[in-house]
Design a protein around this motif. Structure first.
Motif, PDB file in Angstrom:
ATOM      1  N   HIS A 238       0.711  -1.312   0.044  1.00 21.81           N
ATOM      2  CA  HIS A 238      -0.423   0.153  -0.247  1.00 21.81           C
ATOM      3  C   HIS A 238       1.127   1.124   0.240  1.00 21.81           C
ATOM      4  O   HIS A 238       2.097   1.408   0.660  1.00 21.81           O
ATOM      5  N   PHE A 239       0.750   2.103  -0.948  1.00 28.84           N
ATOM      6  CA  PHE A 239       1.457   3.464  -0.560  1.00 28.84           C
ATOM      7  C   PHE A 239       0.773   4.835  -0.983  1.00 28.84           C
ATOM      8  O   PHE A 239      -0.748   4.478  -0.884  1.00 28.84           O
ATOM      9  N   ASP A 240       0.896   6.065  -0.195  1.00 30.61           N
ATOM     10  CA  ASP A 240       0.461   7.222  -0.353  1.00 30.61           C
ATOM     11  C   ASP A 240       1.961   7.812  -0.908  1.00 30.61           C
ATOM     12  O   ASP A 240       2.632   7.822   0.046  1.00 30.61           O
ATOM     13  N   VAL A 241       1.643   8.834  -1.901  1.00 34.05           N
ATOM     14  CA  VAL A 241       3.108   9.952  -2.870  1.00 34.05           C
ATOM     15  C   VAL A 241       1.727  11.680  -2.716  1.00 34.05           C
ATOM     16  O   VAL A 241       1.047  11.343  -3.585  1.00 34.05           O
ATOM     17  N   ALA A 242       2.422  12.331  -2.234  1.00 32.14           N
ATOM     18  CA  ALA A 242       1.838  13.092  -1.758  1.00 32.14           C
ATOM     19  C   ALA A 242       2.422  14.344  -2.849  1.00 32.14           C
ATOM     20  O   ALA A 242       2.832  14.245  -3.494  1.00 32.14           O
ATOM     21  N   SER A 243       1.450  14.848  -2.839  1.00 36.24           N
ATOM     22  CA  SER A 243       1.740  16.359  -4.432  1.00 36.24           C
ATOM     23  C   SER A 243       2.839  17.365  -4.447  1.00 36.24           C
ATOM     24  O   SER A 243       2.748  17.180  -5.070  1.00 36.24           O
ATOM     25  N   LEU A 244       2.418  17.512  -2.917  1.00 32.45           N
ATOM     26  CA  LEU A 244       3.527  18.804  -2.704  1.00 32.45           C
ATOM     27  C   LEU A 244       3.362  20.224  -3.979  1.00 32.45           C
ATOM     28  O   LEU A 244       4.731  20.267  -4.192  1.00 32.45           O
ATOM     29  N   PRO A 245       2.732  20.994  -3.484  1.00 33.19           N
ATOM     30  CA  PRO A 245       2.043  21.482  -5.078  1.00 33.19           C
ATOM     31  C   PRO A 245       3.009  23.112  -3.983  1.00 33.19           C
ATOM     32  O   PRO A 245       3.901  22.882  -5.097  1.00 33.19           O
ATOM     33  N   GLY A 276       3.606  -4.143   3.280  1.00 31.20           N
ATOM     34  CA  GLY A 276       4.041  -2.802   4.306  1.00 31.20           C
ATOM     35  C   GLY A 276       3.254  -1.916   3.617  1.00 31.20           C
ATOM     36  O   GLY A 276       2.797  -1.853   2.435  1.00 31.20           O
ATOM     37  N   SER A 277       3.605  -0.993   3.902  1.00 32.01           N
ATOM     38  CA  SER A 277       2.699   0.697   3.165  1.00 32.01           C
ATOM     39  C   SER A 277       4.269   1.407   3.382  1.00 32.01           C
ATOM     40  O   SER A 277       5.188   1.507   3.757  1.00 32.01           O
ATOM     41  N   ILE A 278       3.920   1.946   2.103  1.00 28.67           N
ATOM     42  CA  ILE A 278       4.902   3.179   1.373  1.00 28.67           C
ATOM     43  C   ILE A 278       4.583   4.464   1.599  1.00 28.67           C
ATOM     44  O   ILE A 278       3.508   4.746   0.577  1.00 28.67           O
ATOM     45  N   GLU A 279       5.413   6.027   2.125  1.00 32.22           N
ATOM     46  CA  GLU A 279       5.093   6.989   2.513  1.00 32.22           C
ATOM     47  C   GLU A 279       5.998   7.846   1.875  1.00 32.22           C
ATOM     48  O   GLU A 279       7.167   7.372   1.800  1.00 32.22           O
ATOM     49  N   VAL A 280       5.798   9.026   0.158  1.00 35.84           N
ATOM     50  CA  VAL A 280       6.778   9.498  -0.400  1.00 35.84           C
ATOM     51  C   VAL A 280       6.333  11.328   0.453  1.00 35.84           C
ATOM     52  O   VAL A 280       4.469  10.931  -0.038  1.00 35.84           O
ATOM     53  N   ASN A 281       6.645  12.055   1.192  1.00 33.73           N
ATOM     54  CA  ASN A 281       6.384  13.260   1.242  1.00 33.73           C
ATOM     55  C   ASN A 281       7.178  14.111   1.574  1.00 33.73           C
ATOM     56  O   ASN A 281       8.515  13.935   1.431  1.00 33.73           O
ATOM     57  N   GLY A 282       7.060  15.458   2.150  1.00 33.55           N
ATOM     58  CA  GLY A 282       8.138  16.539   2.399  1.00 33.55           C
ATOM     59  C   GLY A 282       7.617  17.336   2.617  1.00 33.55           C
ATOM     60  O   GLY A 282       6.547  17.571   2.842  1.00 33.55           O
ATOM     61  N   ARG A 283       8.114  18.954   2.755  1.00 29.39           N
ATOM     62  CA  ARG A 283       8.568  19.973   3.401  1.00 29.39           C
ATOM     63  C   ARG A 283       8.974  20.863   3.031  1.00 29.39           C
ATOM     64  O   ARG A 283      10.176  20.448   2.894  1.00 29.39           O
ATOM     65  N   ARG A 284       9.142  22.201   3.402  1.00 31.10           N
ATOM     66  CA  ARG A 284      10.047  23.083   3.546  1.00 31.10           C
ATOM     67  C   ARG A 284       9.258  24.151   4.933  1.00 31.10           C
ATOM     68  O   ARG A 284       8.666  24.088   4.903  1.00 31.10           O
ATOM     69  N   GLY A 285      10.903  23.499   5.723  1.00 24.98           N
ATOM     70  CA  GLY A 285      10.279  24.569   7.000  1.00 24.98           C
ATOM     71  C   GLY A 285      10.963  26.544   6.850  1.00 24.98           C
ATOM     72  O   GLY A 285      11.002  26.464   5.778  1.00 24.98           O
ATOM     73  N   ILE A 286      10.049  26.354   8.225  1.00 24.28           N
ATOM     74  CA  ILE A 286      10.316  28.385   7.917  1.00 24.28           C
ATOM     75  C   ILE A 286      12.136  28.512   7.612  1.00 24.28           C
ATOM     76  O   ILE A 286      12.801  29.671   7.527  1.00 24.28           O
ATOM     77  N   TRP A 293      10.835  12.901   2.253  1.00 17.94           N
ATOM     78  CA  TRP A 293      11.426  11.195   2.501  1.00 17.94           C
ATOM     79  C   TRP A 293      11.046  10.436   2.119  1.00 17.94           C
ATOM     80  O   TRP A 293       9.147  10.834   1.885  1.00 17.94           O
ATOM     81  N   VAL A 294      11.343   8.888   2.498  1.00 15.85           N
ATOM     82  CA  VAL A 294      10.495   8.037   2.384  1.00 15.85           C
ATOM     83  C   VAL A 294      10.426   6.904   3.043  1.00 15.85           C
ATOM     84  O   VAL A 294      11.785   6.512   3.329  1.00 15.85           O
ATOM     85  N   SER A 295       9.183   6.204   3.539  1.00 15.76           N
ATOM     86  CA  SER A 295       9.069   5.342   4.476  1.00 15.76           C
ATOM     87  C   SER A 295       8.648   4.363   4.365  1.00 15.76           C
ATOM     88  O   SER A 295       7.347   4.762   3.595  1.00 15.76           O
ATOM     89  N   ASP A 296       8.594   3.361   4.581  1.00 17.28           N
ATOM     90  CA  ASP A 296       8.385   1.736   4.486  1.00 17.28           C
ATOM     91  C   ASP A 296       7.624   1.191   5.769  1.00 17.28           C
ATOM     92  O   ASP A 296       8.716   1.403   6.798  1.00 17.28           O
TER      93      ASP A 296
END
Length: 350
Positions: A238-245, A276-286, A293-296
């Motif tokens: 199972h996976f979840d890939v964020a779009s991060l516009p 298991g599941s895989i998550e692909v996500n990210g963020r920009r700090g202040i 990151w890629v987590s499983d």
């Protein structure tokens, strides 16, 4: 050898402005000292100043090959100063110039003007030549720095291309090995997986060497790859890939996230009995720094093979792309699994 153009013989606007300022100040000073009318003083001093300026600017392009630029300019000033002073007498008196210069006071005045013109001309010439040398040295240093930066960029591009060429076959062979295993097992999903693989490769191949790749195109490839892997093991992945516009248009090294996702599938999900599941996500700090990151939730680091070509090259590519501060971190997740983080500052992109 072609003759010098008129532009090279004439002084620059900056030189003319400096000489005009010196002429005004010197004329006012001589007017106060000699009580000679200011109009007469400035006409004579101004004429001498113009002659010296023209001699200085024309001496370098007209000099013989055996004479240096500095020596030619100083020699031109030394010859022009008395000649210009004498010319002012001819212009003022015409044919009566000999009688005019026969008077001791008049002759002394013109000799004094010649000496003043010679001294100021030589001093101003030395100052101007020193300034030109400094400007030339600064221009040479700037040119050398630009050349150094150009060579560094070319070396960086060559390094990125080398690392990219190592990653491409690594990724393609691993993907094809997955398809081979599926076909060998006689799975009914072999046909759909193969069609998805062909569609994926058709979309991915033009981007593998894309120097202008963005995070958005990378996320699209990651999503397509995970959909392909999901067909191979629908109950275990199972996976979840964020779009991060907010980060979509950011320049990003091609296949960087894809390498991490592939490792998560190969070393995390595949070895696990339950998947298991895989998550692909990210963020920009202040502070402007970006974390992706890629987590499983797969087998975890204890059962995961040692990092190979993919992660080793990814570390190098990340630093080559974003600078020495960019880095890759691996974290073990609880109760099991791996989280890989990419830390970098986009503003450092070459």
């Amino acid at each position: 050898m072609s003759s010098p153009s008129l532009t090279t013989l004439l002084p620059t606007k900056r030189q003319a402005l400096i000489v005009a300022t010196v002429v005004l100040l010197l004329s006012w000073l001589l007017h106060l000292l000699t009580r000679t009318p200011f109009s007469i003083v400035i006409s004579r001093v101004g004429f001498v100043g113009i002659c010296l300026l023209l001699a200085y600017s024309a001496a370098a392009p007209l000099r013989p090959a055996w004479l240096s630029r500095s020596a030619a300019r100083l020699l031109a000033i030394a010859l022009m100063a008395p000649l210009a002073s004498l010319t002012t007498a001819f212009l003022a008196q015409g044919a009566n110039v000999l009688n005019y210069l026969s008077e001791t006071q008049t002759l002394t005045g013109h000799i004094f003007m010649a000496i003043v013109g010679l001294v100021f001309g030589l001093v101003m010439s030395l100052v101007a030549m020193r300034s030109e040398r400094r400007q030339t040295e600064r221009a040479d240093r700037l040119q050398a720095e630009l050349e150094k930066n150009r060579l560094e960029r070319e070396l960086l591009d060559a390094r990125l291309r080398l690392l990219q060429s190592q990653i491409e076959p690594h990724f393609l062979f691993n993907t094809l090995a997955n398809v081979e295993a599926l076909v060998a097992s006689g799975s009914s999903n072999a046909g759909p997986v193969l069609r998805h693989l062909i569609a994926y490769l058709r979309a991915a191949m033009p981007r593998l060497n894309d120097s202008d790749a963005t995070l958005q195109t990378e996320l699209q490839l990651v999503r397509t790859y995970l959909e392909l892997m999901h067909l191979r093991m629908p109950d275990r992945l199972h996976f979840d890939v964020a779009s991060l516009p907010e980060l979509a248009t950011m320049r990003f090294p091609a296949m960087a996230l894809l390498t991490l996702v592939e490792n998560a599938v190969k070393h995390g999900i595949d070895p696990s009995m339950t998947g298991g599941s895989i998550e692909v996500n990210g963020r920009r700090g202040i502070d402007g720094k970006v974390v992706l990151w890629v987590s499983d939730t797969g087998a975890g680091m204890a059962e995961t093979a040692q990092p190979g070509t993919g992660l080793s090259n990814l570390r190098l590519r990340l630093q080559a792309f974003y600078g020495a501060d960019a880095h890759l971190d691996l974290h073990e997740q609880t109760p099991h699994g791996v989280r890989v983080e990419l830390h970098f500052t986009p503003e450092k992109t070459a």
